[in-house]
Design a protein around this motif. Structure first.
Motif, PDB file in Angstrom:
ATOM      1  N   GLN A 361    -109.531  27.692  -4.865  1.00 19.49           N
ATOM      2  CA  GLN A 361    -110.715  27.848  -4.024  1.00 19.49           C
ATOM      3  C   GLN A 361    -110.721  26.800  -2.925  1.00 19.49           C
ATOM      4  O   GLN A 361    -111.092  27.094  -1.781  1.00 19.49           O
ATOM      5  CB  GLN A 361    -111.990  27.736  -4.866  1.00 19.49           C
ATOM      6  N   TYR A 364    -108.402  28.026  -0.355  1.00 25.94           N
ATOM      7  CA  TYR A 364    -109.005  29.143   0.378  1.00 25.94           C
ATOM      8  C   TYR A 364    -110.015  28.645   1.394  1.00 25.94           C
ATOM      9  O   TYR A 364    -110.029  29.089   2.556  1.00 25.94           O
ATOM     10  CB  TYR A 364    -109.691  30.114  -0.586  1.00 25.94           C
ATOM     11  N   SER A 368    -109.719  29.337   5.322  1.00 24.19           N
ATOM     12  CA  SER A 368    -110.655  30.216   6.019  1.00 24.19           C
ATOM     13  C   SER A 368    -111.376  29.494   7.150  1.00 24.19           C
ATOM     14  O   SER A 368    -111.787  30.114   8.134  1.00 24.19           O
ATOM     15  CB  SER A 368    -111.669  30.799   5.033  1.00 24.19           C
ATOM     16  N   GLY A 422    -103.201  40.199   1.348  1.00 20.74           N
ATOM     17  CA  GLY A 422    -104.608  39.922   1.588  1.00 20.74           C
ATOM     18  C   GLY A 422    -105.353  41.152   2.065  1.00 20.74           C
ATOM     19  O   GLY A 422    -106.476  41.432   1.611  1.00 20.74           O
ATOM     20  N   GLU A 554    -103.882  30.758  -0.745  1.00 21.91           N
ATOM     21  CA  GLU A 554    -104.880  31.796  -0.480  1.00 21.91           C
ATOM     22  C   GLU A 554    -104.908  32.205   0.990  1.00 21.91           C
ATOM     23  O   GLU A 554    -105.862  32.841   1.445  1.00 21.91           O
ATOM     24  CB  GLU A 554    -106.263  31.295  -0.903  1.00 21.91           C
ATOM     25  N   ASN A 557    -105.595  35.991   1.841  1.00 25.88           N
ATOM     26  CA  ASN A 557    -106.972  36.412   1.589  1.00 25.88           C
ATOM     27  C   ASN A 557    -107.916  35.849   2.650  1.00 25.88           C
ATOM     28  O   ASN A 557    -108.816  36.552   3.133  1.00 25.88           O
ATOM     29  CB  ASN A 557    -107.424  35.948   0.203  1.00 25.88           C
ATOM     30  N   ALA A 558    -107.728  34.578   3.009  1.00 27.88           N
ATOM     31  CA  ALA A 558    -108.577  33.966   4.030  1.00 27.88           C
ATOM     32  C   ALA A 558    -108.426  34.682   5.363  1.00 27.88           C
ATOM     33  O   ALA A 558    -109.416  34.953   6.064  1.00 27.88           O
ATOM     34  CB  ALA A 558    -108.235  32.484   4.171  1.00 27.88           C
TER      35      ALA A 558
END
Length: 747
Positions: A361, A364, A368, A422, A554, A557-558
């Motif tokens: 996390q 991430y 992001s 992602g 991550e 995904n970000a």
């Protein structure tokens, strides 16, 4: 070593400089200054002096020397009979490196050395958020402890002097102020886990070309104002336990043998009482290195007992060429660090944790917040899925993994989400993804530099496109409602040990991007890279352009969340993107890469300082980054108009989100001194603050700037000096977008 005399919570609040308030809230804008004044600590080494002196008195010369050089690839020798364990290290700019063999670079083959892959330094700096730097440090520090490491060879904080730098992706920024504000919380975060940092590469290690021997010549003012502030802050504010000496020379002496840098500046002036570790194979003279202040020699090219700090040191002491007190001094420093991080008496030492969901996390959240929206004409972004049935995903970078790659530290991780993965994770099943590789990564077998060779050319790419791959990409774009092309670079192309030859995109990507944009006008271009590239034509022709980074476990995904609007981009460029290489200062004046010597002829005009002072238009300026919403700066004011030298300027900016969605904006404060008696840049970053605002919400961002931050280094008396007179406080959201200008006077 030094204690932390304030609580962890208070230190953290002070470091990140909480400065955002709603109307009526308490203003904590003075925390930055409070931290600097109170987070100085008191020496704890005295409480260990008796133990350390007793241990040293019992040690043989051979045992002491064993603690001062590598006895394996990443550890010094233990003295088991006295209860002194090995001092263990690990590479760490992207996360804790996989375990390697004790006597070679071959992987050890463990099944329990997987780690979290964190965003590279450029991505972290692009958040413009010291809280993220603290989280990164704290998270990777916990992983280092879980891997039983005593020192993390991180962070890498050299100034980005040239956009061609092979380690630009790993370093933070071109600006010394932003650099130190991201460095200090990173250091604190790591060391709260009973792990020492190793600030690197000290110092003036700004190119890979000829890095093993190039003699860097920098005038004293430039050295102090540009290249040293983050290193100094790591000591005086972050209480760093370790430094790594760089490969290159500085003013004639190798930096691991440089008395001026290691003793006069680092220890005498800044009060550093930790240990200096050499970069691997960066020592060239036993006596000079030890007496100048290097404490541990690490390296790889020969048997461990042949190191300069091994048998050669024992021989030199026995022959009376080196006084044994220098050995004792270095051993004492090592033991001080080991006691401080509880490596010897490990009662109460942090245990750490590895590859946890919390750490993913952290990765991430950093990723992001790092992504930079460069262009968004026509509202292509965020992607509106209401009328989207198909998406073309194009480019080798859509599937490229960067945790392991290039020459230097990588991370063995169980999780690295690619951009394609992602999008698959985030897009509804009703949306068809049409993937096409588009271009293929390739290098010339005859010309590619061997990893580890220092060459300006670096890896020589094959830039001819495969017609079949192009056809597949064009067809995918034509047959999709929207196309996303993932282009840029990778960690095999941007790598330690070589600088790039040009700003050109490799692998024929520019031609491919143009063909895809013709095939589908609804094309979003996403660059994944760590350093600037020539994007002028792509920027001109594209409607939507996004900059991402080597962005960790991550990252995919970000990136998908930003493209789809679940995350509003808030990243700001930590360096200037030039229109052409010749616009950058070191290249404009032919001051890179040098041969045996490189002279930093641009002086203090590094990065945006050069572009803004010389009135050269960049492609994208330092501090630039768009949002899916819009912000307005209102009622910019200082607390008064006239200040004394020991005071602090308090700047309040009312920031209003005048768009429709929640977003984050960064207020940037630059300062200029008209009619200065010395050369000055057009403007210099001296403060910033970031806040999240809902649609229609207004917040006051308070930014404190100590008057002493406005000083220049006076070489005549070797001290910082604040000129009296008028200054301009310039507030904006990039170095080129100044929205308010306030004059103040210093008496």
């Amino acid at each position: 070593m030094k204690n932390k005399p304030i609580s962890t919570a208070l230190a953290f609040v002070a470091i990140i400089g909480i400065s955002c308030k709603r109307e009526g809230a308490v203003n904590k804008g003075e925390m930055d200054l409070a931290m600097e004044e109170s987070y100085q600590g008191t020496p704890v080494s005295m409480q260990y002096d008796e133990k350390i002196d007793s241990l040293i008195a019992q040690m043989t010369l051979e045992e002491k020397v064993g603690m001062l050089h590598g006895s394996s690839m990443f550890a010094t020798a233990a003295v088991e009979r006295l209860g002194i364990p090995e001092f263990t290290m690990a590479d760490g700019p992207l996360g804790v490196r996989e375990e390697i063999s004790r006597d070679s670079w071959a992987p050890a083959g463990w099944d329990n050395d997987f780690a979290t892959y964190y965003p590279a330094g450029g991505g972290l700096a692009a958040t413009w958020n010291p809280e993220m730097a603290y989280r990164f440090g704290n998270s990777v520090g916990a992983e280092a402890r879980a891997r039983d490491k005593d020192m993390l060879l991180s962070p890498a904080i050299n100034i980005i002097r040239t956009p061609l730098g092979g380690r630009t992706y790993e370093y933070f920024t071109e600006d010394p102020f932003l650099n130190k504000k991201m460095t200090v919380p990173f250091v604190v975060g790591v060391q709260e886990n009973d792990v020492a940092v190793s600030e690197k590469h000290y110092a003036a290690n700004n190119q890979e070309t000829h890095r093993d021997y190039v003699d860097v010549q920098i005038d004293e003012r430039t050295l102090r104002e540009i290249y040293l502030p983050a290193f100094k802050a790591a000591v005086t504010e972050g209480q760093a336990y370790g430094f790594m000496g760089a490969y290159n020379k500085f003013r004639g002496d190798y930096l691991c043998e440089n008395e001026y840098m290691l003793q006069t500046v680092l220890r005498d002036q800044w009060g550093f009482d930790g240990i200096v570790v050499s970069d691997w194979a960066a020592v060239h003279d036993t006596k000079k290195a030890l007496e100048s202040g290097t404490d541990i020699e690490m390296g790889t090219p020969k048997p461990f007992d042949e190191f300069y700090f091994a048998d050669a040191l024992i021989k030199a002491v026995k022959e009376g060429k080196i006084e044994e007190r220098y050995v004792d001094r270095a051993v004492k420093r090592v033991l001080q660090v080991m006691f401080t991080i509880k490596a010897i008496d490990d009662e109460g030492r942090k245990k750490g944790e590895l590859s946890t969901e919390k750490h993913f996390q952290d990765a991430y959240d950093i990723a992001s917040e790092s992504i930079v929206l460069l262009k968004n004409d026509g509202g292509l972004l965020p992607i509106n899925l209401d009328n989207i049935k198909s998406v073309a995903v194009i480019g080798n970078n859509a599937t490229k993994k960067n945790a392991l790659g290039g020459f230097g530290a990588g991370v063995k991780t169980k999780r690295e989400v690619t951009p394609l993965e992602g999008l698959k994770n985030r897009l509804p099943e009703s949306v068809q993804i049409n993937y096409a590789e588009g271009y293929r990564e390739g290098y010339s077998e005859n010309e590619k530099a061997k990893l580890g060779d220092i060459t300006l050319n670096g890896p020589v790419t094959l830039d001819e496109l495969d017609p079949m791959l192009v056809e597949e990409a064009v067809n995918a774009a034509k047959n999709s409602d929207v196309a996303i092309i993932f282009a840029g670079s990778n960690r095999d192309y941007e790598t330690e040990a070589s600088d790039r030859a040009s700003l050109a995109l490799p692998f024929g990507q520019e031609a491919l991007i143009e063909k895809v944009m013709v095939a589908n006008p609804n094309t979003i271009v996403v660059m994944i890279a760590g350093a600037p590239f020539d994007l002028e034509q792509i920027s001109e022709k594209s409607s939507a352009l996004v900059w991402s980074w080597f962005n960790g476990s991550e990252g995919g995904n970000a990136l998908a969340d930003v493209l789809l609007g679940d995350v509003n981009p808030s990243g700001k460029l930590p360096w200037t993107m030039p229109k052409k290489l010749e616009d950058s200062p070191a290249h404009a004046i032919d001051a890179f890469p040098g041969d045996s010597t490189v002279v930093y002829k641009e002086g203090i005009l590094v990065g945006y300082r050069w572009f803004d002072t010389k009135e050269i238009e960049p492609l994208y300026p330092f501090g630039y980054g768009l949002s899916y919403t819009e912000f307005e700066f209102l009622d910019v004011q200082t607390d008064k108009a006239t200040y004394q030298e020991d005071e602090m300027i308090k700047i309040d900016v009312n920031v209003k989100n005048i768009g429709n969605i929640t977003g984050k904006e960064t207020v940037q404060v630059y300062v200029s001194k008209p009619n200065s008696t010395v050369e000055r840049a057009n403007k210099e970053l001296k403060g910033f603050g970031k806040a999240e605002l809902k649609s229609g919400e207004t917040k006051t961002i308070s930014i404190p700037i100590p008057i002493k931050e406005l000083g220049y280094y006076n070489v005549a008396n070797n001290s910082w000096e604040v000129e009296k007179g008028d200054y301009h406080i310039k507030v904006g959201n990039s170095s080129r977008n100044i929205l308010s200008n306030i004059k103040i006077t210093i008496n």
